[in-house]
Design a protein around this motif. Structure first.
Motif, mmCIF file in Angstrom:
data_model
loop_
_atom_site.group_PDB
_atom_site.id
_atom_site.type_symbol
_atom_site.label_atom_id
_atom_site.label_comp_id
_atom_site.label_asym_id
_atom_site.label_seq_id
_atom_site.Cartn_x
_atom_site.Cartn_y
_atom_site.Cartn_z
ATOM 1 N N GLU A 1 28.277 37.124 48.940
ATOM 2 C CA GLU A 1 28.310 37.250 50.403
ATOM 3 C C GLU A 1 27.232 36.385 51.042
ATOM 4 O O GLU A 1 27.499 35.655 52.014
ATOM 5 C CB GLU A 1 28.111 38.722 50.807
ATOM 6 N N GLU B 1 27.891 33.197 53.455
ATOM 7 C CA GLU B 1 27.421 33.289 54.843
ATOM 8 C C GLU B 1 26.405 32.210 55.190
ATOM 9 O O GLU B 1 26.374 31.732 56.325
ATOM 10 C CB GLU B 1 26.812 34.665 55.086
ATOM 11 N N ARG B 2 25.591 31.814 54.207
ATOM 12 C CA ARG B 2 24.512 30.861 54.467
ATOM 13 C C ARG B 2 24.808 29.482 53.889
ATOM 14 O O ARG B 2 23.962 28.586 53.960
ATOM 15 C CB ARG B 2 23.197 31.397 53.906
#
Length: 209
Positions: free
Chosen positions: A156, A160-161
């Protein structure tokens, strides 16, 4: 037996390399400063002096790798020490391996994710790229069965990054009796597999020579 272990290691590294994604980061040449930021696994607990993964990775790449692994450290506590290390060493890359001690203390994975995100945010604010090593969410039953799995928070965070993630490697090592010093630490052979797997992933991403 040695031949069989070599085959297992080769298969594991092939999986790591094939799962790697290319990045737009330049290849770091010999002499680049890399901060290995983590807990006892980064420190090298379970093996002798010089057998930790940062030392072995430095030998393979020619990088100057700062071993910032502290036994017993948590993602929660590590939030407070990342910025001084970034200021002191001014690294070209940070490899983050944290969360195992949080899981052993039965912390909520969502809270661990928040702490890791804070660390990664501070690394990004310093203008330094980060690589994230997935850590298994420890289970006595799954460890006994040799079937540890990564906590999903690492995938995740990477998605996300937009970070390079090194998945499955540590879970695989800690699922193999021949690569463990104890249930939560690799032995010398395990650290060699960890260093080789990280190196293969970084090569696959175009970061390591």
């Amino acid at each position: 037996m040695k031949y069989l272990r070599a085959l297992i290691l080769s298969a594991s590294l092939l999986c790591v390399a094939s799962c790697s994604e290319t990045t737009d980061l330049p290849t770091l040449q010999a002499g680049a400063v890399v901060l290995a930021f983590g807990d006892s696994i980064t420190h090298g607990t379970g093996a002798g002096s010089g057998q930790n993964y940062p030392t072995l990775l430095g030998q393979a790449t020619g990088w100057e790798i700062i071993n910032a692994g502290i036994p017993g450290d948590t993602a929660q506590a590590a939030r407070e020490r990342i910025e001084p290390l970034l200021s002191r060493h001014r690294p070209d890359l940070v490899i983050v391996e944290l969360g195992g001690n949080d899981f052993l203390r039965r912390r909520n994975p969502a809270e661990v994710k928040v702490d890791l995100e804070a660390i990664l945010s501070r690394v990004a604010a310093a203008g330094v790229p980060a690589v994230l090593v997935s850590v298994p969410q420890f289970s006595v039953l799954r460890a006994t069965m040799g079937a540890l799995n990564d906590s999903p928070i690492y995938r995740e965070l990477a998605d996300e990054r937009d970070l390079l993630l090194i998945p499955d490697l540590l879970s695989d090592i800690l699922s193999r009796e021949e690569w463990k010093a104890d249930p939560v630490h690799p032995n010398a052979a395990g650290y060699q597999a960890l260093a080789s797997g990280i190196h293969a992933a970084l090569q696959g991403a175009g970061i390591a020579p």
